[in-house]
Design a protein around this motif. Structure first.
Motif, PDB file in Angstrom:
ATOM      1  N   PHE A   1      22.519  33.557  11.637  1.00 37.22           N
ATOM      2  CA  PHE A   1      21.895  32.860  10.558  1.00 37.22           C
ATOM      3  C   PHE A   1      20.731  33.885  10.103  1.00 37.22           C
TER       4      PHE A   1
ATOM      5  N   SER B   1      24.546  21.356  23.687  1.00 34.80           N
ATOM      6  CA  SER B   1      23.659  21.247  22.409  1.00 34.80           C
ATOM      7  C   SER B   1      23.235  22.878  22.252  1.00 34.80           C
ATOM      8  N   GLY B   2      23.626  22.974  20.796  1.00 36.28           N
ATOM      9  CA  GLY B   2      23.223  24.451  20.269  1.00 36.28           C
ATOM     10  C   GLY B   2      24.450  25.489  20.581  1.00 36.28           C
ATOM     11  N   CYS B   3      25.474  25.371  21.197  1.00 32.75           N
ATOM     12  CA  CYS B   3      26.440  26.214  21.535  1.00 32.75           C
ATOM     13  C   CYS B   3      27.150  26.776  20.312  1.00 32.75           C
ATOM     14  N   GLY B   4      26.930  26.213  19.214  1.00 35.72           N
ATOM     15  CA  GLY B   4      27.868  26.698  18.006  1.00 35.72           C
ATOM     16  C   GLY B   4      28.933  25.840  17.459  1.00 35.72           C
ATOM     17  N   LYS B   5      29.243  24.755  18.000  1.00 37.28           N
ATOM     18  CA  LYS B   5      30.175  23.685  17.720  1.00 37.28           C
ATOM     19  C   LYS B   5      30.215  23.304  16.240  1.00 37.28           C
ATOM     20  N   THR B   6      29.029  22.977  15.818  1.00 35.27           N
ATOM     21  CA  THR B   6      28.758  22.465  14.353  1.00 35.27           C
ATOM     22  C   THR B   6      29.208  23.601  13.556  1.00 35.27           C
ATOM     23  N   THR B   7      28.447  24.790  13.817  1.00 34.32           N
ATOM     24  CA  THR B   7      28.583  25.920  13.100  1.00 34.32           C
ATOM     25  C   THR B   7      29.934  26.359  12.961  1.00 34.32           C
TER      26      THR B   7
HETATM   27  N1  LIG Z   1      21.019  26.478   9.191  1.00 39.79           N
HETATM   28  C1  LIG Z   1      20.668  27.224  10.323  1.00 39.79           C
HETATM   29  N2  LIG Z   1      19.739  28.079  10.214  1.00 39.79           N
HETATM   30  C2  LIG Z   1      19.247  28.636  11.454  1.00 39.79           C
HETATM   31  N3  LIG Z   1      19.839  28.532  12.632  1.00 39.79           N
HETATM   32  C3  LIG Z   1      20.924  27.792  12.657  1.00 39.79           C
HETATM   33  C4  LIG Z   1      21.271  26.812  11.499  1.00 39.79           C
HETATM   34  N4  LIG Z   1      22.442  25.981  12.004  1.00 39.79           N
HETATM   35  C5  LIG Z   1      22.386  26.255  13.250  1.00 39.79           C
HETATM   36  N5  LIG Z   1      21.592  27.110  13.699  1.00 39.79           N
HETATM   37  C6  LIG Z   1      21.340  27.664  15.041  1.00 39.79           C
HETATM   38  O1  LIG Z   1      22.823  28.091  15.650  1.00 39.79           O
HETATM   39  C7  LIG Z   1      22.894  27.571  16.770  1.00 39.79           C
HETATM   40  C8  LIG Z   1      24.208  26.665  17.091  1.00 39.79           C
HETATM   41  O2  LIG Z   1      24.074  25.489  16.319  1.00 39.79           O
HETATM   42  P1  LIG Z   1      25.080  24.374  16.161  1.00 39.79           P
HETATM   43  O3  LIG Z   1      24.522  23.524  15.086  1.00 39.79           O
HETATM   44  O4  LIG Z   1      26.433  24.923  15.748  1.00 39.79           O
HETATM   45  O5  LIG Z   1      25.179  23.739  17.658  1.00 39.79           O
HETATM   46  P2  LIG Z   1      25.805  22.666  18.142  1.00 39.79           P
HETATM   47  O6  LIG Z   1      26.879  23.090  19.152  1.00 39.79           O
HETATM   48  O7  LIG Z   1      26.346  21.626  16.975  1.00 39.79           O
HETATM   49  O8  LIG Z   1      24.747  21.674  18.762  1.00 39.79           O
HETATM   50  P3  LIG Z   1      24.607  20.195  18.838  1.00 39.79           P
HETATM   51  O9  LIG Z   1      25.547  19.705  20.078  1.00 39.79           O
HETATM   52  O10 LIG Z   1      23.152  20.062  18.975  1.00 39.79           O
HETATM   53  O11 LIG Z   1      24.967  19.746  17.717  1.00 39.79           O
HETATM   54  C9  LIG Z   1      21.686  26.971  17.304  1.00 39.79           C
HETATM   55  O12 LIG Z   1      20.809  27.666  18.128  1.00 39.79           O
HETATM   56  C10 LIG Z   1      21.030  26.679  15.890  1.00 39.79           C
HETATM   57  O13 LIG Z   1      19.549  26.623  16.187  1.00 39.79           O
END
Ligand SMILES: Nc1ncnc2c1ncn2[C@@H]1O[C@H](COP(=O)(O)OP(=O)(O)OP(=O)(O)O)[C@@H](O)[C@H]1O
Ligand SMILES: [Mg+2]
Lengths: 359, 297
Positions: free
Chosen positions: A16, A43-49
């Motif tokens: 990002f 949480s925050g491991c990058g699943k959503t990304t």
């Molecule tokens: N738009 C963005 N801009 C900057 N950083 C981001 C953005 N979206 C996600 N991140 C960062 O990328 C990392 C992964 O985020 P992500 O949302 O993929 O986590 P996740 O596994 O889905 O977590 P959760 O279980 O909390 O939803 C996190 O450190 C988050 O802060």
């Protein structure tokens, strides 16, 4: 069914811009047609990304994403035969249930009666028949989730992405919806890519689980192998509960834990290699004093319904046991284990591997 | 119960204010409009807008108000979309688009605009530099339209911005996910979801741009006779309060009638939500990303 890859991620990295942090690091992954794959991780491991890159809402910083072997990395979301069920449903508040579900079909310019037929069918499938005219705001959370699922699958996408779709529901509703989702999956036969941080959910529903931490795949495999044969301490700790303790592998099938030599079944380690020893709480057995591999003081016993949760302090480590016989707090007991229930894991070596370790 | 009472008491100053400065003047105007100079009842002043001079002014006012409102709508949407993209907070938006312009007096702003638009003003100087022929904007309808749009655009933007910034990003993503390109997302989701804001915006802009006379005075150079100018002249120069009041009343009635079109719609869209049966209400409800109908002013 043909074992062909429907989605492929090749060396996908997402960084990002705003903070330069890496959300997904050099990920390689292949999802087979018809599979139910789950991304599991804290949480925050990058699943959503990862999911958003597959959907097209985010573009990878490097690497490519393939759909049926075709590179779709640069394709916008509206051009991908992929639909998403959003965590917070994201229904259109200005449209009623019928129009919400018909949204995608109308854009495809399908004839009106075909749309009507499909919407009716999908509403029946999610057990929401008769709700066509209702306003989205008048639905309960579970009902909104069903509509969100219906709105996605009515388009018959090649891949359905679900980002913690049950996250906002209470426990009982979750369990019901899990079974429901598995039934729907069977009916529509669409490839599901599912995101959750709930290991129980992942183990129940998936054909294959991808365990992630800090943007890196830790382990992938079917639920049984993930649970029974975690490949590192992070997975062992994240999936279920585990005793993770330092050990030294003296030779094949013999590990030293807290100065005690214990028999195990693992081979292929360097002599005297430092290792992580992982033992599931349900594999430890309370025995008479001196009958197990170690003795300790019972510090805490809680009744959990199906079993007793017992803590036993032995030297500097507090063992965690789950047993169907109780023990008296304050007494000393022995702990025994079968050799095949001991998991031996390499300690992370390089700095890159260090990431794999749980923080 | 007691607390409600006290709350109602808090409204007293406002009620007093409204009676003193809105209701009483309104009745005074109504009375003037319905009598002649000798104090005999007549409706001739209320129907005075039918006379050719007044009718013409009425139509020009209507035309200018409609054009201004349309231009404001057409400008407001792209601007609001840009503002949304910039992720500006509501507070900074209000400060930037509403409060900051007010730091400069309205008359001064109009005079500045006049200097820019006048035949040897800044605009024509710039055009001359670039080798274009000068434009004759000052003292035309165009000048008045520019003035009104300049002054009222923020009031169109604000309610639209309010409804649009309430739309969750995930709702827009859902639309894209279901196959909508950028234009379709706007037409199928953003536009319908911003309708309440659009309606308030139209109301806020249309009414004053129909009745304004200062802008027409300054930028029209006294050549543009809007209905507001005629009313003003009846009160000031001609001292014919009865005719001025009659025209005011007819203008007010016209406004009321045109407003009912937008307001009636609003009532219709609100009804279904209130008709939910008790049984449905008993179910747990998730307050999702429902658009609030909140608008400013
Ligand atoms: N738009 C963005 N801009 C900057 N950083 C981001 C953005 N979206 C996600 N991140 C960062 O990328 C990392 C992964 O985020 P992500 O949302 O993929 O986590 P996740 O596994 O889905 O977590 P959760 O279980 O909390 O939803 C996190 O450190 C988050 O802060
Ligand atoms: Mg997430």
């Amino acid at each position: 069914m043909a074992e062909e890859n429907i989605i492929e991620l090749r060396n996908v990295t997402k960084r990002f811009e705003d903070d330069g942090s890496i959300a997904v690091k050099d990920m390689n992954l292949a999802v087979r047609r018809g599979e139910f794959v789950t991304f599991l991780g804290p949480s925050g491991c990058g699943k959503t990304t990862t999911l958003r890159m597959i959907a097209g809402f985010d573009t990878p910083t490097s690497g490519s994403i393939l759909l049926n072997g075709r590179d779709i990395t640069a394709l916008p979301p509206n051009k991908r035969p992929i639909n998403t069920v959003f965590q917070r449903y994201a229904l259109f508040p200005h449209l009623n249930i019928y129009d919400n579900i018909a949204f995608g079909l109308k854009l495809k310019k399908l004839p009106e009666d075909e749309i009507r037929e499909k919407v009716t069918r999908v509403l029946e499938m999610v057990d929401m028949a008769g709700f066509e005219k209702r306003n989205t705001q008048t639905l309960s959370g579970g009902q909104q989730q069903r509509v969100a699922i219906a709105r996605a699958i009515v388009n018959e996408p090649e891949v359905l992405l679900l980002d913690e779709p049950l996250g906002a529901l209470d426990l009982k509703l979750r369990m019901g919806m899990q079974r429901e989702l598995m039934r729907i999956k069977k009916e529509v036969n669409i490839t599901f890519i599912y995101v959750t941080h709930d290991q129980g959910e992942a183990l129940t529903m998936s054909d294959r689980i991808i365990v992630m931490n800090k943007g890196i795949i830790q382990q992938e495999g079917d639920p049984v192998s993930i649970y029974d044969e975690p490949q590192n301490a992070f997975v062992a700790d994240f999936i279920g509960e585990s005793n993770i303790i330092d050990g030294i592998m003296l030779k094949d099938c013999l590990v030293r834990i807290q100065g005690i030599d214990v028999e195990c079944v693992d081979t292929g380690f360097e002599p005297n290699e430092k290792v992580d020893v992982v033992i599931r709480p349900e594999d430890l057995v309370v025995t008479e004093l001196g009958a197990g591999f170690t003795d300790g003081l019972v510090t805490e016993v809680t009744y959990e319904g199906a079993y007793y949760d017992i803590r036993v302090q032995a030297a500097d480590y507090e063992w965690h046991l789950q047993s169907n016989v109780s023990a008296m707090p304050g007494t000393r007991v022995g702990i025994s284990i079968l050799p095949e229930n001991i998991q031996i894991m390499h300690k992370p070596r390089s700095s890159d591997e260090e990431i794999l370790k749980k923080d | 119960m007691d607390r409600n009472r006290r709350r109602q008491l808090l409204a007293l100053p406002y009620v007093a204010w409204s009676i003193l400065f809105t209701l009483i003047p309104l009745f005074v105007i109504l009375r003037y409009a319905m009598v002649d100079k000798e104090g005999h009842f007549t409706v001739s002043y209320i129907f005075a807008f039918l006379s050719s001079v007044n009718a013409k002014a009425f139509l020009i006012s209507l035309e200018i108000a409609v054009i201004c409102t349309v231009i404001c709508v057409l400008l407001a949407y792209p601007l609001v979309m840009v503002v949304r993209r910039l992720k500006i907070s509501r507070m900074s938006f209000m400060l930037f688009f509403l409060i900051m312009p007010m730091w400069m007096n309205f008359i001064l702003r109009m005079l500045a605009l006049q200097m820019i638009l006048s035949s040897n003003g800044i605009l024509n100087m710039l055009l001359g530099f670039l080798g274009f022929p000068p434009l004759q904007i000052a003292n035309t309808n165009t000048a008045v339209i520019i003035g009104v749009v300049y002054d009222y655009l923020p009031f169109m933007m604000l309610p639209i911005f309010n409804t649009i910034s309430d739309i969750g990003e995930d709702v827009l993503e859902a639309a894209r996910d279901l196959g909508a390109g950028p234009f379709t997302v706007f037409r199928r989701v953003i536009l319908p979801m911003s309708l309440p804001g659009l309606k308030s915006g139209i109301t806020i802009v249309f009414v004053p741009s129909m009745t304004s006379f200062v802008i027409a005075d300054i930028l029209g150079g006294g050549k543009i006779q809007l209905i507001g100018n005629i009313i003003e002249q009846e009160f000031t120069r001609s001292s014919n309060w009865n005719l001025g009041s009659g025209l005011s009343v007819s203008l007010m009635l016209f406004m009321l009638i045109s407003m009912t079109f937008t307001i009636k719609d609003e009532i219709l869209t609100k009804r279904p939500a209130e008709e939910i049966s008790e049984e449905e209400k008993a179910e747990p409800r998730v307050v999702g990303d429902g658009v609030s109908r909140r608008t400013v002013l």
